[in-house]
Design a protein around this motif. Structure first.
Motif, PDB file in Angstrom:
ATOM      1  N   SER A 110       0.858  -1.190   0.000  1.00 18.51           N
ATOM      2  CA  SER A 110       0.000   0.000   0.000  1.00 18.51           C
ATOM      3  C   SER A 110       0.887   1.231   0.000  1.00 18.51           C
ATOM      4  CB  SER A 110      -0.892   0.016   1.242  1.00 18.51           C
ATOM      5  OG  SER A 110      -1.955  -0.891   1.083  1.00 18.51           O
ATOM      6  N   THR A 111       0.412   2.292  -0.637  1.00 10.85           N
ATOM      7  CA  THR A 111       1.211   3.522  -0.636  1.00 10.85           C
ATOM      8  C   THR A 111       0.334   4.709  -0.274  1.00 10.85           C
ATOM      9  OG1 THR A 111       0.775   4.242  -2.919  1.00 10.85           O
ATOM     10  CG2 THR A 111       2.515   2.597  -2.611  1.00 10.85           C
ATOM     11  N   GLY A 112       0.914   5.654   0.438  1.00  9.42           N
ATOM     12  CA  GLY A 112       0.214   6.898   0.760  1.00  9.42           C
ATOM     13  C   GLY A 112       0.589   7.410   2.134  1.00  9.42           C
ATOM     14  N   ASN A 113       0.906   8.703   2.206  1.00  7.40           N
ATOM     15  CA  ASN A 113       1.255   9.326   3.488  1.00  7.40           C
ATOM     16  C   ASN A 113       0.087   9.327   4.464  1.00  7.40           C
ATOM     17  OD1 ASN A 113       3.757   9.887   2.513  1.00  7.40           O
ATOM     18  ND2 ASN A 113       3.337  12.039   2.037  1.00  7.40           N
ATOM     19  N   GLU A 114      -1.128   9.296   3.885  1.00 10.44           N
ATOM     20  CA  GLU A 114      -2.314   9.419   4.737  1.00 10.44           C
ATOM     21  C   GLU A 114      -2.699   8.098   5.400  1.00 10.44           C
ATOM     22  OE1 GLU A 114      -2.154   8.850   1.613  1.00 10.44           O
ATOM     23  OE2 GLU A 114      -4.010   8.190   0.683  1.00 10.44           O
ATOM     24  N   LEU A 115      -2.011   7.015   5.041  1.00  9.85           N
ATOM     25  CA  LEU A 115      -2.479   5.700   5.488  1.00  9.85           C
ATOM     26  C   LEU A 115      -2.037   5.360   6.914  1.00  9.85           C
ATOM     27  CD1 LEU A 115      -2.031   3.521   2.283  1.00  9.85           C
ATOM     28  CD2 LEU A 115      -4.052   4.765   3.089  1.00  9.85           C
ATOM     29  N   ARG A 158       5.522   5.296   2.207  1.00 12.25           N
ATOM     30  CA  ARG A 158       5.156   6.727   2.132  1.00 12.25           C
ATOM     31  C   ARG A 158       5.296   7.196   0.682  1.00 12.25           C
ATOM     32  NH1 ARG A 158       2.377   7.270   6.338  1.00 12.25           N
ATOM     33  NH2 ARG A 158       2.843   5.205   7.088  1.00 12.25           N
ATOM     34  N   ASP A 159       4.656   8.334   0.398  1.00 14.35           N
ATOM     35  CA  ASP A 159       4.785   8.936  -0.942  1.00 14.35           C
ATOM     36  C   ASP A 159       6.130   9.642  -1.038  1.00 14.35           C
ATOM     37  OD1 ASP A 159       2.240   8.159  -1.938  1.00 14.35           O
ATOM     38  OD2 ASP A 159       1.315   9.751  -0.756  1.00 14.35           O
ATOM     39  N   ASP A 160       7.160   8.846  -1.019  1.00 17.95           N
ATOM     40  CA  ASP A 160       8.522   9.370  -1.051  1.00 17.95           C
ATOM     41  C   ASP A 160       9.298   8.493  -2.027  1.00 17.95           C
ATOM     42  OD1 ASP A 160      11.028  10.645   0.214  1.00 17.95           O
ATOM     43  OD2 ASP A 160      11.347   8.486   0.457  1.00 17.95           O
ATOM     44  N   GLY A 209      -2.617   2.593  -4.795  1.00 18.94           N
ATOM     45  CA  GLY A 209      -2.418   4.027  -4.582  1.00 18.94           C
ATOM     46  C   GLY A 209      -1.225   4.549  -5.357  1.00 18.94           C
ATOM     47  N   GLY A 210      -1.229   5.854  -5.555  1.00 16.34           N
ATOM     48  CA  GLY A 210      -0.071   6.515  -6.147  1.00 16.34           C
ATOM     49  C   GLY A 210       0.190   6.242  -7.613  1.00 16.34           C
ATOM     50  N   THR A 211      -0.816   5.698  -8.317  1.00 16.68           N
ATOM     51  CA  THR A 211      -0.577   5.383  -9.733  1.00 16.68           C
ATOM     52  C   THR A 211      -1.158   6.452 -10.649  1.00 16.68           C
ATOM     53  OG1 THR A 211      -2.565   4.055  -9.751  1.00 16.68           O
ATOM     54  CG2 THR A 211      -0.482   2.892  -9.494  1.00 16.68           C
ATOM     55  N   HIS A 230       2.473  13.700  -6.411  1.00 15.97           N
ATOM     56  CA  HIS A 230       3.030  12.767  -5.428  1.00 15.97           C
ATOM     57  C   HIS A 230       2.752  11.311  -5.786  1.00 15.97           C
ATOM     58  CE1 HIS A 230       4.325  16.092  -3.063  1.00 15.97           C
ATOM     59  NE2 HIS A 230       3.097  16.602  -3.097  1.00 15.97           N
ATOM     60  N   ASP A 231       2.326  11.102  -6.995  1.00 19.48           N
ATOM     61  CA  ASP A 231       2.074   9.738  -7.459  1.00 19.48           C
ATOM     62  C   ASP A 231       3.344   9.206  -8.109  1.00 19.48           C
ATOM     63  OD1 ASP A 231      -0.546   9.651  -6.530  1.00 19.48           O
ATOM     64  OD2 ASP A 231      -1.298  10.664  -8.307  1.00 19.48           O
ATOM     65  N   TYR A 232       4.178   8.580  -7.263  1.00 15.53           N
ATOM     66  CA  TYR A 232       5.518   8.198  -7.704  1.00 15.53           C
ATOM     67  C   TYR A 232       5.618   6.758  -8.195  1.00 15.53           C
ATOM     68  CZ  TYR A 232       6.921  12.384  -5.139  1.00 15.53           C
ATOM     69  OH  TYR A 232       7.059  13.665  -4.692  1.00 15.53           O
TER      70      TYR A 232
HETATM   71 MG    MG Z   1      -1.985   8.182  -2.765  1.00 18.83          MG
END
Ligand code: MG
Ligand code: AMP
Length: 421
Positions: free
Chosen positions: A181-186, A224-226, A247-249, A254-256
């Motif tokens: 899973s990806t995302g700073n908010e998670l 994280r979104d890093d 996520g992040g796609t 920030h979609d890395y």
């Molecule tokens: Mg995301």
């Protein structure tokens, strides 16, 4: 890049993945797997003509005119071999599954006879040659292929394997699957509740979807979104046969995920599919160098972060791919025809997968929406029996319209997708 149609994206996925190698599995661990070898019968079954009933082994020619009295010459139980030949005017008492003695050609049920004395019976009905006799080899003949490569191992198949005394057999390997899973908010499942965060449900919903196919996935956790952290996790994930990233796609700053997997050598095949929910969905392949190339390719699915979208994309693309890798001939969820309980509006342009509940009345299945179809509302998925597929050119459907629903419960799959997108 254009938006791909669902079937086009699916074709690309299914052409990219390869059938995995075979491995040995024990009978007791083989349920749900797919045979990678033909299985032959090792004898005739039944091994000789046997009785299908409790009754009397008779000569049908004796019973052309009834009633007739017959002499009972012996008693043949299941597991016994007959000791005598049945001559005209004679019969043998016989139990279900016992061998029919020489001379006899049919079995008369006990219910159609009357006992006159210990060794005399009267028969009141006529009978045809072969009646209630299960002929030698009726189940299988020695040397016949009884199960062929590509057969899914169901409980019935397990019974056949046991019948031919197979305790281990070649089956296709299961892909190794990782979930990220990806995302700073998670917020991780074991982290304290923070009102500013979003609980990570995708890891577990995807885990369960993978488990439902008989595969135990590795859970890599949350990145994280890093770019650097993501790269570290994606590298780990690419060690598996299949990596599912949620996520992040998208194309946000920030979609890395996409740039990072590309940096790691993954060739992206597509990242836009004309479906709802589901967009954005990305798919790429990391080609392995060397001999066994296709066997060691790694596949990445960049699934949308929205919980419903992630699950729907799994159903439509990931599950068929995993099933193909495991050798299943039928890749797609079984569809049924249903009547729509209420009107459905739709904006044309994308194939829509509407979460529905199914009930039945005397006309057949009736489909009704599970409620709000927002791709963030996972309850619409949790309550669903299936996905109603609305074709991309549709502007809506009236109540009572005939629709196609992919069943999400059960293990029934079909060869073709059979939807109109
Ligand atoms: Mg995301
Ligand atoms: P993204 O695709 O990263 O833009 O995410 C889209 C939406 O899905 C956002 O609202 C995210 O918070 C949500 N989301 C992303 N990943 C997860 C996850 N693992 N579990 C639950 N919601 C998620």
């Amino acid at each position: 890049m254009e938006y791909l149609r669902v079937s086009e994206a699916q074709r690309i996925v299914l052409e990219s993945v390869a059938l995995l190698n075979a491995e040995l599995a024990g009978l007791e661990q083989s349920l749900g797997r797919v045979l990678a070898e033909d299985i032959r019968a090792n004898r005739d079954l039944p091994p000789y003509d046997v009785s299908a009933m409790d009754g009397y082994a008779v000569r049908s020619a004796d019973l052309v005119q009834v009633p007739v009295t017959l002499e009972v010459i012996e008693d043949i139980k299941a597991g016994d071999m007959p000791g005598k030949i049945v001559q005209p005017g004679q019969c043998a008492r016989i139990m279900t599954g016992a061998p029919v003695p020489q001379g006899a050609d049919a079995v008369m049920r006990v219910e159609d006879t009357q006992e006159i004395s210990a060794n005399l019976i009267q028969v009141i009905t006529t009978i045809k040659d072969g009646h209630d006799v299960r002929p030698q080899g009726e189940n299988m003949r020695n040397g016949d292929v009884v199960l062929s490569t590509g057969t899914e191992i169901t409980p019935g198949v397990i019974g056949i394997l046991a019948t031919v005394k197979i305790t281990q057999m070649q089956v296709y390997r299961r892909p190794r699957v990782a979930i990220l899973s990806t995302g700073n908010e998670l917020e991780a499942i074991n982290a304290p509740v923070d009102m500013n965060k979003i609980p990570d449900s995708n890891t577990y919903a995807l885990m369960a979807q993978v488990q439902a196919l008989g595969i135990t996935p590795a859970l890599l956790g949350i990145a994280r979104d890093d770019p650097l952290e993501l790269e570290h996790y994606l590298k780990l994930g690419l060690e598996y046969d299949v990596l599912l990233v949620s996520g992040g796609t998208s194309v946000g700053v920030h979609d890395y995920v996409r740039p990072t997997v590309e940096k790691l050598g993954v060739a992206m095949k597509f990242w836009r599919v004309a479906m709802k929910p589901g967009h954005p969905l990305a798919f790429g392949v990391l080609h392995a160098a060397g001999e066994e190339a296709r066997q060691s390719d790694a596949f990445v699915f960049g699934l949308p972060g929205n919980p419903v979208s992630s699950m729907v994309c799994f159903e439509e693309f990931v599950a068929p791919a995993l099933r193909r890798m495991m050798g299943h001939p039928r890749l797609f969820r079984r569809t049924v025809s249903a009547r729509l309980a209420h009107p459905l509006k739709m904006r044309p342009g994308r194939t829509e997968f509407v979460r529905v509940q199914l009930t039945q009345d005397d006309t057949g299945y009736v489909a009704s929406s599970t409620g709000t179809q927002s791709s963030g509302v996972l309850l619409s998925m949790a309550r669903a029996d299936g996905l109603l597929v609305m074709s991309a050119d549709s502007t809506g459907l009236a109540a009572g319209a005939q629709v196609t629903v992919q069943l999400m419960d059960g293990t029934a799959y079909q060869h073709e997708m059979n939807i109109r997108e």
